[in-house]
Design a protein around this motif. Structure first.
Motif, PDB file in Angstrom:
ATOM      1  N   PRO A 207       0.799  -1.234   0.000  1.00  0.00           N
ATOM      2  CA  PRO A 207       0.000   0.000   0.000  1.00  0.00           C
ATOM      3  C   PRO A 207       0.828   1.278   0.000  1.00  0.00           C
ATOM      4  O   PRO A 207       0.513   2.220  -0.723  1.00  0.00           O
ATOM      5  CB  PRO A 207      -0.828  -0.131   1.285  1.00  0.00           C
ATOM      6  N   SER A 208       1.883   1.337   0.820  1.00  0.00           N
ATOM      7  CA  SER A 208       2.692   2.544   0.882  1.00  0.00           C
ATOM      8  C   SER A 208       3.346   2.836  -0.466  1.00  0.00           C
ATOM      9  O   SER A 208       3.432   3.994  -0.900  1.00  0.00           O
ATOM     10  CB  SER A 208       3.765   2.396   1.968  1.00  0.00           C
ATOM     11  N   GLN A 209       3.782   1.792  -1.154  1.00  0.00           N
ATOM     12  CA  GLN A 209       4.384   1.964  -2.475  1.00  0.00           C
ATOM     13  C   GLN A 209       3.362   2.520  -3.462  1.00  0.00           C
ATOM     14  O   GLN A 209       3.683   3.361  -4.309  1.00  0.00           O
ATOM     15  CB  GLN A 209       4.931   0.632  -2.981  1.00  0.00           C
ATOM     16  N   THR A 210       2.120   2.058  -3.350  1.00  0.00           N
ATOM     17  CA  THR A 210       1.065   2.554  -4.230  1.00  0.00           C
ATOM     18  C   THR A 210       0.862   4.049  -4.048  1.00  0.00           C
ATOM     19  O   THR A 210       0.744   4.802  -5.025  1.00  0.00           O
ATOM     20  CB  THR A 210      -0.257   1.813  -3.945  1.00  0.00           C
ATOM     21  N   ILE A 211       0.837   4.519  -2.788  1.00  0.00           N
ATOM     22  CA  ILE A 211       0.669   5.945  -2.521  1.00  0.00           C
ATOM     23  C   ILE A 211       1.868   6.729  -3.048  1.00  0.00           C
ATOM     24  O   ILE A 211       1.717   7.817  -3.622  1.00  0.00           O
ATOM     25  CB  ILE A 211       0.482   6.196  -1.014  1.00  0.00           C
ATOM     26  N   GLN A 212       3.077   6.185  -2.869  1.00  0.00           N
ATOM     27  CA  GLN A 212       4.270   6.839  -3.405  1.00  0.00           C
ATOM     28  C   GLN A 212       4.159   7.026  -4.911  1.00  0.00           C
ATOM     29  O   GLN A 212       4.465   8.100  -5.449  1.00  0.00           O
ATOM     30  CB  GLN A 212       5.515   6.009  -3.083  1.00  0.00           C
ATOM     31  N   GLU A 213       3.731   5.981  -5.599  1.00  0.00           N
ATOM     32  CA  GLU A 213       3.601   6.052  -7.054  1.00  0.00           C
ATOM     33  C   GLU A 213       2.521   7.048  -7.460  1.00  0.00           C
ATOM     34  O   GLU A 213       2.679   7.788  -8.438  1.00  0.00           O
ATOM     35  CB  GLU A 213       3.296   4.662  -7.610  1.00  0.00           C
ATOM     36  N   ASP A 214       1.416   7.085  -6.700  1.00  0.00           N
ATOM     37  CA  ASP A 214       0.360   8.064  -6.980  1.00  0.00           C
ATOM     38  C   ASP A 214       0.901   9.487  -6.855  1.00  0.00           C
ATOM     39  O   ASP A 214       0.630  10.350  -7.702  1.00  0.00           O
ATOM     40  CB  ASP A 214      -0.808   7.875  -6.010  1.00  0.00           C
ATOM     41  N   LEU A 215       1.672   9.739  -5.795  1.00  0.00           N
ATOM     42  CA  LEU A 215       2.218  11.078  -5.582  1.00  0.00           C
ATOM     43  C   LEU A 215       3.232  11.446  -6.663  1.00  0.00           C
ATOM     44  O   LEU A 215       3.301  12.608  -7.087  1.00  0.00           O
ATOM     45  CB  LEU A 215       2.860  11.167  -4.196  1.00  0.00           C
ATOM     46  N   CYS A 216       4.011  10.477  -7.114  1.00  0.00           N
ATOM     47  CA  CYS A 216       4.964  10.750  -8.197  1.00  0.00           C
ATOM     48  C   CYS A 216       4.231  11.116  -9.484  1.00  0.00           C
ATOM     49  O   CYS A 216       4.651  12.030 -10.214  1.00  0.00           O
ATOM     50  CB  CYS A 216       5.870   9.540  -8.423  1.00  0.00           C
ATOM     51  N   ARG A 217       3.121  10.429  -9.762  1.00  0.00           N
ATOM     52  CA  ARG A 217       2.334  10.769 -10.950  1.00  0.00           C
ATOM     53  C   ARG A 217       1.692  12.147 -10.789  1.00  0.00           C
ATOM     54  O   ARG A 217       1.591  12.914 -11.754  1.00  0.00           O
ATOM     55  CB  ARG A 217       1.276   9.693 -11.206  1.00  0.00           C
ATOM     56  N   PHE A 218       1.256  12.462  -9.575  1.00  0.00           N
ATOM     57  CA  PHE A 218       0.686  13.783  -9.300  1.00  0.00           C
ATOM     58  C   PHE A 218       1.737  14.868  -9.539  1.00  0.00           C
ATOM     59  O   PHE A 218       1.457  15.899 -10.173  1.00  0.00           O
ATOM     60  CB  PHE A 218       0.184  13.826  -7.856  1.00  0.00           C
TER      61      PHE A 218
END
Length: 229
Positions: A207-218
């Motif tokens: 889950p934490s990796q998913t949020i990291q990837e979301d923020l990088c795309r943002f």
């Protein structure tokens, strides 16, 4: 003896599917005389049982039920329950600009790839749809519980949601230079509970990796696209 159902339907699906995958992987390792493989196979069997019966002995011992009408956010996320995530990124855009984009929840699926859609019901409530196990979708309603324009959005899911969560996103000037520090704090009880989260991590969806990837795309979206809102 009839076992009390204390696991919500979406958790049962996640447990059964995750358990089957975990058991299959564990059995394949047993052929190599792996003790870890035997442990994984046993854990998979436990998850399959959880999904098939809708009963979780650990939930029963703790007095927890996600199957009833009393599926309250504060109860399900109290103490050490649920998964806690805290991720931060610096974006070279003004805080107000980032806040306005995020606050338009319908835009979130453009960088949160697990989201299918977000529909605003009124000024504070919204309906969320996300990708679930086995091609299913998971849906829930959420409400804003704290908001400071340009600085903070805090939310929680409403009672009866399949995914119980609460969290916030803050937008503050970066401490070491230009730009804005965007921080996401999230606590949630995923389908399958903490066991479901552990299975997701095992298969590369931590889950934490998913949020990291979301923020990088943002970050990439906001720093490369010309705002038109």
């Amino acid at each position: 003896m009839t076992l009390q159902t204390n696991v919500a339907e979406v958790e049962r699906w996640a447990s059964a599917l995750g358990g089957a995958a975990l058991a299959a992987y564990g059995i394949s390792q047993i052929k190599n005389r792996s003790i870890a493989g035997a442990a994984l196979a046993a854990a998979g069997g436990t998850l399959i049982y959880r999904g098939a019966t809708g009963h979780c002995p650990m939930y029963a011992a703790a007095g927890i039920s996600t199957a009833g009408d009393d599926f309250d956010t504060r109860v399900q996320l109290s103490g050490t329950r649920g998964v806690n995530i805290d991720e931060v990124i610096t974006i070279d855009r003004p805080a107000d600009e980032l806040y306005r984009f995020w606050r338009d929840f319908a835009r979130l699926p453009t960088f949160m790839w697990n989201l299918v859609s977000v529909d605003e019901l009124d000024a504070r409530r919204s309906h969320w749809k996300a990708k679930g196990p086995a091609g299913r979708t998971v849906e829930w309603d959420a409400e804003i519980i704290n908001e400071i324009p340009g600085e903070l959005i805090g939310w929680r899911t409403l009672d009866g949601a399949e995914v119980v969560s609460a969290g916030s996103v803050t937008f503050k000037p970066a401490p070491d230079g230009p730009g804005t520090e965007v921080r996401v704090r999230l606590q949630y009880n995923p389908p399958g509970g903490k066991v479901g989260s552990a299975v997701a991590w095992l298969f590369g969806r931590e889950p934490s990796q998913t949020i990291q990837e979301d923020l990088c795309r943002f970050k990439n979206l906001m720093e490369t696209d010309v705002p038109n809102w």
